[in-house]
Every structure is written in C-alpha cells, then in structure tokens.
Design a protein around this motif. Structure first.
Motif, PDB file in Angstrom:
ATOM      1  N   HIS A   1      -9.934   3.816  -0.855  1.00  0.00           N
ATOM      2  CA  HIS A   1     -10.756   2.620  -0.328  1.00  0.00           C
ATOM      3  C   HIS A   1     -10.041   1.304  -0.059  1.00  0.00           C
ATOM      4  O   HIS A   1     -11.075   1.785   1.383  1.00  0.00           O
ATOM      5  CB  HIS A   1     -11.956   2.261  -2.072  1.00  0.00           C
ATOM      6  N   ILE A   2      -9.414   1.635  -0.701  1.00  0.00           N
ATOM      7  CA  ILE A   2      -8.437   0.684   0.020  1.00  0.00           C
ATOM      8  C   ILE A   2      -7.918   0.470   1.547  1.00  0.00           C
ATOM      9  O   ILE A   2      -7.874  -0.500   2.881  1.00  0.00           O
ATOM     10  CB  ILE A   2      -7.931  -0.432  -0.638  1.00  0.00           C
TER      11      ILE A   2
ATOM     12  N   LEU B   1     -10.122   3.467  -5.827  1.00  0.00           N
ATOM     13  CA  LEU B   1      -9.810   2.492  -5.184  1.00  0.00           C
ATOM     14  C   LEU B   1      -8.779   2.182  -4.433  1.00  0.00           C
ATOM     15  O   LEU B   1      -8.853   1.516  -2.948  1.00  0.00           O
ATOM     16  CB  LEU B   1      -9.578   0.983  -6.522  1.00  0.00           C
ATOM     17  N   PRO B   2      -7.773   2.450  -4.097  1.00  0.00           N
ATOM     18  CA  PRO B   2      -5.852   2.607  -3.154  1.00  0.00           C
ATOM     19  C   PRO B   2      -6.710   3.181  -2.257  1.00  0.00           C
ATOM     20  O   PRO B   2      -6.414   3.275  -1.017  1.00  0.00           O
ATOM     21  CB  PRO B   2      -5.302   3.210  -4.567  1.00  0.00           C
TER      22      PRO B   2
ATOM     23  N   LYS C   1      -9.665   2.810   3.905  1.00  0.00           N
ATOM     24  CA  LYS C   1     -10.316   3.238   4.476  1.00  0.00           C
ATOM     25  C   LYS C   1     -10.670   4.781   4.512  1.00  0.00           C
ATOM     26  O   LYS C   1     -10.859   4.591   5.617  1.00  0.00           O
ATOM     27  CB  LYS C   1     -10.193   2.209   5.509  1.00  0.00           C
ATOM     28  N   THR C   2      -9.991   5.536   3.618  1.00  0.00           N
ATOM     29  CA  THR C   2     -10.291   7.303   3.979  1.00  0.00           C
ATOM     30  C   THR C   2     -11.355   7.373   3.726  1.00  0.00           C
ATOM     31  O   THR C   2     -11.924   6.657   2.994  1.00  0.00           O
ATOM     32  CB  THR C   2      -9.742   7.305   2.357  1.00  0.00           C
TER      33      THR C   2
ATOM     34  N   ARG D   1       0.965  -1.308  -0.203  1.00  0.00           N
ATOM     35  CA  ARG D   1      -0.059  -0.347  -0.160  1.00  0.00           C
ATOM     36  C   ARG D   1       0.172   1.287   0.116  1.00  0.00           C
ATOM     37  O   ARG D   1       0.432   2.301  -0.326  1.00  0.00           O
ATOM     38  CB  ARG D   1      -1.041  -0.180   0.673  1.00  0.00           C
TER      39      ARG D   1
END
Lengths: 289, 246
Positions: B108-109, B105-106, B111-112, B82
């Motif tokens: 979201h991954i 997407l990044p 968890k922003t 990440r």
C-alpha cells in the motif's frame, strides 16, 4: 480490505472532545469580544449622529404665528427629519438647563435632525421668520467626543481581554492535544516511518482529524455565541431605547461587515489546527531516526 | 551495493572495552552474507544501521550507491527504506490492522494497484500457511504467528536488501526451512541477504562462512586464532570475508 485507508487506520485517532470544547469556548470569547466592540462602536456612532445633527429653532412669542408655516416648510426641506415641537415642560426643562430665566409665556422650540449645510437652513428660516433663532447642536460635540473616547477605549479593552482569553484557551489545548495524540501514535508512526512511508502520507489523516475537530469546535462556539448575544441585546436594548432586531439574529449579524467576521473564527481555527498539526507532525517525523 | 567504511557501532561494554567497534565492509548485489557474534555484540545494531533505523555515529555508509548522511533528505531515506526488509528479534505489527492488512501495508505504501496487493498478500499468506489468520488482529496471535506475519510483511514487497536475524528465524523451524529453501530464489531476483547468528555453525552448509565475526571476550580461550583476547578486542578490526553465492 479497505485499501485506501490502511495508513490512516493503522494509527489510533483519539477523540478530541477537550479540543472541541476549548475551541468552542475560544470562539465564544473571541466572538463576544468582537461583538461588544463592534456594537459599542455602532451605538456610539448612532448617538453621535443624533447629537451632532440635532438642531433647535427658538421662536419668540411674537413670532408664534409663523410656527405652522415654519413647521410645514421644514417638513419638506431636504435633510430634515424627526421634526417636532417641544412640549411646554420640555421647553422649561431645556431653558433651565441653559440657565436662562424666561418670563412666561415661554417661547416655542422646534427640535429636528438636520444633516446638511447650516447656512442654507439659516437663510430659509430667516425668510420665513426673521426673529427665529437657529441653534445648531455642535456644542455637544466636544462633550460627546470625550465620552465617546472613554467608551471606545473600554470596549477595546474588553475586546482585547476577550480575544486574549480566547487565544489562551485555544492554543495551549491545541498543543497538548497534538502532543497527547502524538504520544499515543508514536509507535505506529515509527513503524510506518521504518516501512518507508512518505512523511506527508503518515500524518495526512491526523492533520485532517485536527482540522475537522477545530472547525467543529468553532461551529459549536458560534452556536453558543448567537443565543448569548441575542440575550445580551434583549437586556441592553430597552436601556438604550433601541428596538430589538427584527430579523433572525444570525442574518442580522451578517448585515454588518465587521461583526460578520465572527463567522470566520471557526474557519481561522480550522486553518490554525491544520497548519499547527502539520508543522508539529512534520517536525516530529523528521526527528525520527 | 552496500559500503561501510570505518563505521562505529556500539557493543556491550562487557564484551568490548569502550563499548564500540569499528567496521568496514562491502556487500555486493545478489549475495548472501552471514554476521556472527554473541548476544550484545551489536548484530542487531548493525542490521538496524543498515535499515536506517539507527543513527550513524561516525564513519560512512553507502546504500544502493547513495551515501547516507544526516543531511540526506527524508524523501530519499524513505525511498531507500522501502527497498530494505528487516526481521528482528521482536517484530512489531500494527495492532489496529488485521494480519492481512499488516502484510499488505508495504505494498500500500508503494502505491501498488489494489488487485496486485490482494494477489500478492494472499499468495504469501498461503506460502507461510497463515491464511487462516488473515482476519485476526496481532494481539490475538501467538509469538510464532506474529513472527510469520512479520516475515510475510518483510518479504511481500520483494526488498532489494533482506536483513534477517537467523536466531529469530530458528525459533520457528518451518519458517526457517522455508526461508532457507527459497534463499536461492531471493538472490536470483536481485536480493542481497544478510543473516546474523550467534554461533558460527548455525547455518553451516546453508550459508557461506561469516562475512563478519563480531568481537567478544571468551571466558576460557582455547586458541588465540579462534578467539580474541581482551587486548586484541580493543583494537579489533573485523575481517570481511569474501562471500560466495549460495
């Protein structure tokens, strides 16, 4: 942007119609196997109870005057049920079966079900009619136990075959569906993996998808099984001199704890689908570079 | 920050006998580096190895103080991934997500918060002048639009280590210009950038001299200093130049 489903939506979720169909068939066969075994056991238990608890009282001709008194006394006697006097033809038939030559007129025979101590019954009968003979039907037990054992074995074999068939239908299809879905999703899963998505978040939606599909298939199987069972009972009941179930079949089935386990099959399939997909995807994602 | 010690990487057998070479390097924090080498010399493999997309055959790799071993848990590897952004020659996007969603997407991954995702994604879409593509799906995009989208996805999460294929960037002049113009900003925010280029002079004046020149066998060597002979290539140990800040 539908924020909370981005990872899930990035993956292709194929329709698992084949899995649903085979889960339904699996539930059907497993349920049928359980129902056959359970109903056979139940039926045999009823037969056994009837045979082992059926008693006869033979009254000689000179004691025929006591018949009325004896009948009235036994009707209120604890543990006695289904009391009736055999007709002359039934009496002759029974005597012929016993191999006894009996000159006319034939004795009176009373048949009834009794589930208490024989000695108490014997004493009561002797008090009323000293010449009366009580014949408990325990002699039938040895013959019946042999018959019972054969039928039970057959029912177990049928149940085993049905369950094995159900399992054979379900597990390979589950595996093939998992493999097929994984092959379709592999490139997307690899992308998510390379972006650093935690493994469990990658396959969470897939596991849910498989769990729901297995559960749905199981429910469809139950929906197919109930009319089939009802149809079978309709066919067999007259042959067994049994009345048709009065209540609606799904509720009639729940009354017996053993057979109600068929309602658990969809849940068990869903759990297997959940655990299976979870392990499958976890293993494959961990194997990614 | 990044340490490669006797790391064995594959290369085209036509360039190097044995089809592999050993590399030992040290990349520090907030620096820009350049790796040069011809096609097939293993530039992309090096970047993919650093991005943990290629398994380590032999040798040691340490990223952000964490030694990368096969025993390292997936959770730790994902945490490291990440922090890395990689843009290779053939960027891949999720076909089922729109351009906007692909870029988000990044985040979201990570968890922003949703509000922050919307703001950051819109900002980078505008910066790369692709805001008109926000609702389009990757299959409807041209190769340069895909490249910009992929670049936006790499940059949106503000990676600590940015791995870029310079030749890929060079195919889109505007994107190349934007990245080069903002290289300072990336580095100032604590990001290390590693570029790969085919030729030494691709980014002369923009980047420091190459940190690594990957081996190759020239057809007509002009000087023994500039190129390696076949015998030298067998025993080649890449030279790590101390890179200066841009």
């Amino acid at each position: 942007m539908r924020h909370f489903s981005l990872i899930s939506r990035s993956l292709i979720h194929p329709r698992l119609s084949i899995l649903i169909l085979f889960a339904a068939l699996s539930t059907f066969w497993i349920g049928l196997g359980i129902a056959i075994d359970n109903q056979t056991t139940h039926l045999l238990h009823n037969w056994e109870r009837r045979l082992t608890q059926t008693a006869l009282i033979v009254l000689p001709i000179n004691e025929a005057k006591n018949l009325q008194v004896l009948t009235q006394s036994l009707q209120v006697f604890h543990g006695v049920s289904d009391l009736h006097q055999l007709s002359p033809s039934d009496t002759n038939h029974l005597l012929a079966k016993w191999g006894t030559s009996w000159p006319n007129p034939t004795p009176s025979i009373i048949m009834f079900h009794y589930k208490d101590d024989n000695e108490t019954l014997q004493k009561t009968i002797k008090n009323i009619s000293p010449e009366a003979t009580l014949i408990p039907s325990s002699n039938n037990k040895s013959y019946f136990s042999h018959f019972n054992h054969s039928i039970k074995t057959m029912a177990h074999v049928i149940m085993f075959v049905c369950i094995v068939f159900g399992i054979i239908l379900f597990f390979p299809i589950l595996y093939f569906s998992l493999n097929f879905t994984y092959q379709i999703q592999r490139s997307q899963l690899l992308q998510l993996h390379q972006l650093g998505t935690p493994a469990h978040r990658s396959y969470q939606s897939i596991v849910i998808h498989f769990t729901i599909s297995c559960l749905l298939g199981g429910i469809v199987g139950i929906i197919l099984l109930l009319p089939a069972l009802h149809y079978l009972i309709n066919i067999i009941a007259p042959l067994l001199h049994r009345s048709l179930p009065v209540s609606f079949l799904p509720f009639a089935l729940t009354s017996s704890s053993a057979i109600s386990t068929i309602y658990l099959i969809p849940v068990i399939q869903a759990v297997i689908g959940c655990i299976g997909s979870w392990f499958f995807y976890r293993h494959n994602i961990h194997a990614m570079p | 920050m990044i340490l490669l010690h006797n790391l064995i990487l594959p290369a085209a057998p036509s360039l190097l006998q044995g089809g592999q070479y050993t590399v030992s390097l040290h990349f520090t924090h907030s620096e820009a580096y350049r790796v040069c080498g011809p096609a097939g010399s293993g530039k992309t493999t090096l970047l993919k190895t650093l991005a943990l997309q290629y398994p380590i055959q032999q040798g040691a790799l340490s990223l952000f103080g964490q030694t990368i071993t096969p025993q390292l848990s997936l959770k730790t590897k994902q945490l490291i991934r990440r922090r890395i952004g990689i843009l290779t020659e053939r960027p891949t996007l999720c076909d089922r997500l729109t351009v906007f969603e692909n870029i988000a997407l990044p985040l979201h991954i990570l968890k922003t918060p949703r509000r922050h995702i919307l703001r950051e994604t819109m900002a980078i879409l505008k910066w790369l002048t692709i805001e008109h593509l926000a609702d389009r799906f990757p299959k409807t995009l041209s190769s340069s639009e895909i490249l910009r989208t992929a670049c936006a996805r790499v940059l949106v999460a503000r990676p600590t280590l940015l791995l870029l294929e310079g030749d890929t960037l060079a195919s889109d002049e505007y994107l190349h210009f934007l990245i080069m113009k903002n290289l300072y900003n990336f580095i100032n925010t604590g990001c290390s950038v590693i570029f790969t280029t085919r030729h030494d002079d691709t980014m002369n004046g923009l980047l420091p001299p190459p940190a690594l020149r990957l081996p190759y066998i020239p057809k007509q060597p002009t000087s023994s200093q500039d190129h390696l002979t076949e015998t030298q290539a067998d025993t080649f140990q890449p030279t790590a130049y101390k890179a200066s800040s841009v």
